[in-house]
Design an enzyme around this catalytic site. Structure first.
Site, PDB file in Angstrom:
ATOM      1  N   ALA A  81       0.796  -1.235   0.000  1.00  9.48           N
ATOM      2  CA  ALA A  81       0.000   0.000   0.000  1.00  9.48           C
ATOM      3  C   ALA A  81       0.821   1.274   0.000  1.00  9.48           C
ATOM      4  O   ALA A  81       0.274   2.352   0.189  1.00  9.48           O
ATOM      5  CB  ALA A  81      -0.942   0.006   1.207  1.00  9.48           C
ATOM      6  N   TYR A 108       2.942 -14.464 -13.934  1.00  7.32           N
ATOM      7  CA  TYR A 108       2.033 -13.477 -13.344  1.00  7.32           C
ATOM      8  C   TYR A 108       0.578 -13.876 -13.574  1.00  7.32           C
ATOM      9  O   TYR A 108      -0.232 -13.897 -12.637  1.00  7.32           O
ATOM     10  CB  TYR A 108       2.311 -12.109 -13.954  1.00  7.32           C
TER      11      TYR A 108
END
Length: 244
Positions: free
Chosen positions: A10, A152
């Site tokens: 974050a 990914y």
């Protein structure tokens, strides 16, 4: 009663956008980071300026012991976590045959096992309270696959499977589990692709622009709110029509 969210990864980009929007919605936030301490602390200050409590905590989500310690410390400094947003992840482009064992295992450890570690750490409190919300950040590449991004894409696809499975398992305990699948979002990670590739991606997006971290944050804030109290096990695409 204070409401506490843990947002992994974050300090910057999408994670920072999510943390700030949740603060605007009245959440206190544990801002997780792995390397960018100054950026995480800046995010904390911005959350505090919005009138909410926040702490920055360093932990590699791939390290289950470090995650458990972070969750315990967050509960002590803020309150037990009732909203988890699994945003931390790594990405990169390479051909499948060039992915080393070390790289492959790192993708799995961060993008998939990282979500397992955080969920496992916050779940005891949620089960006791019979309440809670978990939101996993996947990707459009987890829905459709991506050339030269197999590691990914497959970990992001696995997050979708985890979301749906846990939604069924945890529903009797009134714990909701949902997923947001971002499209092409304007972040530092995207800058590495160059202007030509970015222009091509804009052209491929029906809404004619790249997404912003705020676009994803709005989707997360909705799924975390009472307005979504009857929604679980869903994948919300925030991708401008890219895969319609």
């Amino acid at each position: 009663m204070r409401r506490v969210a843990l947002v992994t990864g974050a300090s910057r980009g999408i994670g920072r956008g999510i943390a700030l929007e949740l603060a605007r919605e009245g959440w206190d936030v544990c801002v997780n980071y792995i390397q960018h301490q100054e950026a995480a602390e800046s995010t904390v200050r911005d959350i505090q300026a919005l009138g909410q409590n926040a702490v920055a905590m360093q932990a590699d989500v791939a390290d289950g012991e470090a995650v458990a310690k972070m969750v315990s410390q967050a509960a002590a400094e803020l309150a037990p976590i009732s909203l988890l947003v699994n945003n931390a992840g790594i990405a990169g482009q390479m051909q499948f045959q060039d992915i080393s064992d070390e790289q492959w295992n790192r993708y799995l450890a961060v993008n998939l096992s990282g979500a397992r570690n955080t969920i496992r750490a916050v779940l005891p409190h949620m089960l006791t309270e019979k309440s809670g919300c978990i939101i996993n950040i996947s990707s459009i590449w987890g829905l459709r696959g991506a050339s030269c991004e197999a590691a990914y894409a497959c970990t992001k696809a696995a997050l979708i499977g985890l979301t749906r499975s846990l939604a069924l398992e945890l529903a009797p305990s009134q714990i909701r589990v949902n997923c947001v699948a971002p499209g092409v979002i304007e972040t530092d990670m995207l800058e590495a692709l160059g202007d030509e590739v970015k222009a091509m991606l804009v052209e491929q997006t029906p809404l004619g622009r790249l997404g912003t971290p705020e676009d994803i944050a709005y989707a997360v804030a909705f799924l975390a709110s009472k307005r979504a109290s009857f929604i679980t096990g869903q994948v919300l695409g925030a991708e401008g029509g890219f895969i319609v």
